[in-house]
Write a protein that holds these residues in place. Structure first.
Motif, short mmCIF file in Angstrom:
data_model
loop_
_atom_site.label_atom_id
_atom_site.label_comp_id
_atom_site.label_asym_id
_atom_site.label_seq_id
_atom_site.Cartn_x
_atom_site.Cartn_y
_atom_site.Cartn_z
N CYS A 1 -3.98 -8.86 12.62
CA CYS A 1 -3.33 -10.00 11.96
C CYS A 1 -4.05 -10.34 10.65
N PRO A 2 -3.62 -9.73 9.55
CA PRO A 2 -4.28 -9.99 8.27
C PRO A 2 -3.87 -11.34 7.67
N GLY A 3 -4.82 -11.92 6.94
CA GLY A 3 -4.49 -13.03 6.04
C GLY A 3 -3.99 -12.46 4.73
N TRP A 4 -4.12 -13.24 3.64
CA TRP A 4 -3.62 -12.75 2.34
C TRP A 4 -4.32 -11.47 1.89
N VAL A 5 -3.53 -10.48 1.54
CA VAL A 5 -4.01 -9.24 0.94
C VAL A 5 -3.22 -9.09 -0.35
N LEU A 6 -3.87 -8.76 -1.45
CA LEU A 6 -3.13 -8.67 -2.71
C LEU A 6 -2.37 -7.35 -2.80
N PRO B 1 1.99 -5.72 -3.35
CA PRO B 1 3.26 -6.11 -3.96
C PRO B 1 3.97 -7.24 -3.19
N LEU B 2 3.83 -7.23 -1.85
CA LEU B 2 4.48 -8.26 -1.02
C LEU B 2 3.97 -9.66 -1.36
N VAL B 3 2.67 -9.77 -1.67
CA VAL B 3 2.08 -11.08 -1.99
C VAL B 3 2.23 -11.38 -3.48
N THR C 1 3.55 3.96 1.66
CA THR C 1 3.62 4.36 0.25
C THR C 1 2.94 3.35 -0.66
N SER C 2 2.56 2.18 -0.11
CA SER C 2 1.84 1.20 -0.93
C SER C 2 1.03 0.26 -0.05
N GLY C 3 0.25 -0.60 -0.69
CA GLY C 3 -0.38 -1.73 -0.02
C GLY C 3 -1.27 -1.38 1.16
N ILE C 4 -1.12 -2.19 2.21
CA ILE C 4 -1.97 -2.08 3.39
C ILE C 4 -1.78 -0.73 4.09
N GLY C 5 -0.54 -0.29 4.19
CA GLY C 5 -0.26 0.99 4.88
C GLY C 5 -0.97 2.15 4.21
N ILE D 1 0.63 -3.87 12.72
CA ILE D 1 0.17 -4.79 11.70
C ILE D 1 1.10 -5.99 11.70
N ALA D 2 0.64 -7.06 12.34
CA ALA D 2 1.42 -8.30 12.32
C ALA D 2 0.94 -9.09 11.12
N SER D 3 0.35 -10.26 11.36
CA SER D 3 -0.07 -11.15 10.28
C SER D 3 -0.67 -12.37 10.95
N ASN E 1 3.29 -0.55 10.37
CA ASN E 1 2.82 -1.40 9.27
C ASN E 1 3.95 -1.89 8.38
N ALA E 2 5.04 -1.15 8.27
CA ALA E 2 6.09 -1.53 7.31
C ALA E 2 6.54 -2.96 7.56
N GLY E 3 6.77 -3.67 6.49
CA GLY E 3 7.24 -5.04 6.66
C GLY E 3 7.71 -5.60 5.34
N ILE E 4 8.60 -6.58 5.42
CA ILE E 4 9.08 -7.28 4.23
C ILE E 4 8.98 -8.78 4.47
N ALA F 1 12.49 7.69 6.45
CA ALA F 1 13.33 6.85 7.31
C ALA F 1 13.37 5.40 6.82
N ASP F 2 14.58 4.87 6.76
CA ASP F 2 14.76 3.43 6.54
C ASP F 2 14.67 2.79 7.92
N LEU F 3 13.66 1.98 8.14
CA LEU F 3 13.36 1.48 9.48
C LEU F 3 14.36 0.44 9.97
N ARG F 4 15.35 0.10 9.14
CA ARG F 4 16.43 -0.76 9.62
C ARG F 4 17.40 0.01 10.50
P1 NAD Z 1 4.01 -3.67 0.62
O1 NAD Z 1 5.25 -4.26 0.10
O2 NAD Z 1 2.92 -3.25 -0.32
O3 NAD Z 1 4.31 -2.41 1.54
C1 NAD Z 1 5.35 -2.39 2.46
C2 NAD Z 1 5.64 -0.97 2.84
O4 NAD Z 1 6.76 -0.97 3.73
C3 NAD Z 1 6.03 -0.09 1.64
O5 NAD Z 1 5.52 1.20 1.83
C4 NAD Z 1 7.55 -0.09 1.72
O6 NAD Z 1 8.15 1.05 1.12
C5 NAD Z 1 7.75 -0.09 3.22
N1 NAD Z 1 9.09 -0.54 3.62
C6 NAD Z 1 9.73 -1.67 3.27
N2 NAD Z 1 10.97 -1.69 3.82
C7 NAD Z 1 11.09 -0.53 4.52
C8 NAD Z 1 12.13 0.04 5.31
N3 NAD Z 1 13.32 -0.56 5.47
N4 NAD Z 1 11.91 1.25 5.86
C9 NAD Z 1 10.74 1.90 5.69
N5 NAD Z 1 9.71 1.39 4.97
C10 NAD Z 1 9.90 0.21 4.39
O7 NAD Z 1 3.47 -4.75 1.68
P2 NAD Z 1 2.05 -4.97 2.36
O8 NAD Z 1 1.56 -6.28 1.90
O9 NAD Z 1 1.20 -3.77 2.26
O10 NAD Z 1 2.53 -5.18 3.86
C11 NAD Z 1 2.30 -4.25 4.89
C12 NAD Z 1 2.36 -4.98 6.23
O11 NAD Z 1 1.31 -5.93 6.30
C13 NAD Z 1 3.66 -5.75 6.44
O12 NAD Z 1 4.05 -5.63 7.79
C14 NAD Z 1 3.26 -7.17 6.13
O13 NAD Z 1 4.07 -8.08 6.80
C15 NAD Z 1 1.84 -7.18 6.64
N6 NAD Z 1 1.00 -8.24 6.08
C16 NAD Z 1 0.77 -8.34 4.74
C17 NAD Z 1 -0.05 -9.35 4.27
C18 NAD Z 1 -0.38 -9.51 2.83
O14 NAD Z 1 -1.01 -10.53 2.46
N7 NAD Z 1 -0.04 -8.59 1.97
C19 NAD Z 1 -0.61 -10.26 5.16
C20 NAD Z 1 -0.35 -10.13 6.51
C21 NAD Z 1 0.46 -9.11 6.95
#
Ligand code: NAD
Length: 255
Positions: free
Chosen positions: A180-185, A187-189, A13-17, A136-138, A86-89, A58-61
């Motif tokens: 394994c991405p580095g910094w991506v702009l 919401p997480l960053v 729903t946002s970011g890298i995914g 999608i690790a990091s 891809n989901a991650g926090i 789905a809440d992936l927890r």
């Molecule tokens: P983001 O916060 O923009 O997106 C995270 C996505 O995961 C959102 O769609 C959010 O709704 C979803 N999500 C969060 N908790 C969830 C849950 N419990 N159940 C289902 N969905 C859930 O973050 P992003 O930066 O796009 O990160 C995406 C992936 O890339 C993550 O795994 C993150 O660790 C990884 N990553 C990000 C960066 C970076 O610099 N942004 C770098 C390396 C790796």
């Protein structure tokens, strides 16, 4: 060309995914989206690229919710051909002050969900003898930073899990790899930039300082660039890329 393939991208729903979903949709895949927040605009955006995407909240927890999402993929779309975990926090704190519930959430979302979606997607992939599992690790799956113990543990776990999975599927048409991405702009960053601003770093410098600490290119990696790498991993030419942990990080882990 991904016509005829179904791709589930978690946290799309946002970011890298969302960036990866966009690239796969443009290549012709049927998308299934997942994630919180503004799912409506993500769904519209992907629909405009051609095919109306599926969506599961789905809440992936929660293992039961992951199982429901995978049943939905099976019943509505005939299973998942391309699985992008891809989901991650993130949460930043020293180990001795790290909230236990944050540790548990990070391990559940960033690591355990990858096991659950993979184990549930595999039977249909084996039947078709074709599949792509892209996790999608990091860079934090390869090297560490302080105050990110849960994230670093989970991401190293994803890299290891993926290698094991790649060995189990080595003689099939299913490949498993980690990006394994580095910094991506995203919401997480942005959260981490905001934290620095709150600690007194001047706002106009916060981004540049964050990049300068780790990323030699001095530029953010983009979700589209990561999407193009995922698209390559989906191609036939990538069939011998197995168990790789492929960094796209502006030089971060070269240091
Ligand atoms: P983001 O916060 O923009 O997106 C995270 C996505 O995961 C959102 O769609 C959010 O709704 C979803 N999500 C969060 N908790 C969830 C849950 N419990 N159940 C289902 N969905 C859930 O973050 P992003 O930066 O796009 O990160 C995406 C992936 O890339 C993550 O795994 C993150 O660790 C990884 N990553 C990000 C960066 C970076 O610099 N942004 C770098 C390396 C790796």
């Amino acid at each position: 060309n991904l016509n005829g393939k179904t791709a589930l991208v978690t946290g799309s729903t946002s970011g890298i995914g969302l960036g990866i979903a966009r690239v796969l949709a443009k290549a012709g895949a049927q998308l299934i989206l997942n994630g919180f927040g503004d799912s409506e605009s993500a769904r519209e955006e992907i629909a405009q690229l051609g095919k109306k995407p599926g969506y599961h909240d789905a809440d992936l927890r929660d293992v039961l919710q992951i199982e429901a999402m995978m049943r939905y993929a099976e019943s509505q779309f005939g299973g998942v051909d391309i699985l992008v975990n891809n989901a991650g926090i993130q949460y930043v704190a020293p180990v001795d002050a790290f909230p236990v519930e944050k540790w548990n959430d990070i391990i559940a979302i960033n690591l355990s969900s990858v096991f659950h979606t993979s184990r549930l997607a595999l039977p249909a992939m084996r039947e078709k003898n074709w599949g792509r599992i892209i996790n999608i690790a990091s860079v934090h799956g390869l090297v560490a930073s302080k105050e990110k113990s849960a994230y670093v543990a989970a991401k190293h776990g994803v890299v290891g899990f993926t290698k094991s999975l790649a060995l189990e599927t080595a003689r099939t048409g299913i490949t498993a790899n980690t990006i394994c991405p580095g910094w991506v702009l995203t919401p997480l960053v942005q959260q981490q930039i905001d934290k620095r601003i709150a600690e007194g770093v001047p706002p106009e410098q916060a981004r540049d300082l964050l990049l300068a600490e780790k990323q030699p290119s001095g530029e953010f990696v983009t979700p589209e660039q990561l999407g193009e790498l995922a698209l390559f991993l989906c191609s036939d030419s990538a069939v011998n890329v197995r168990g790789a942990a492929w960094n796209m990080d502006g030089g971060w882990v070269a240091q």
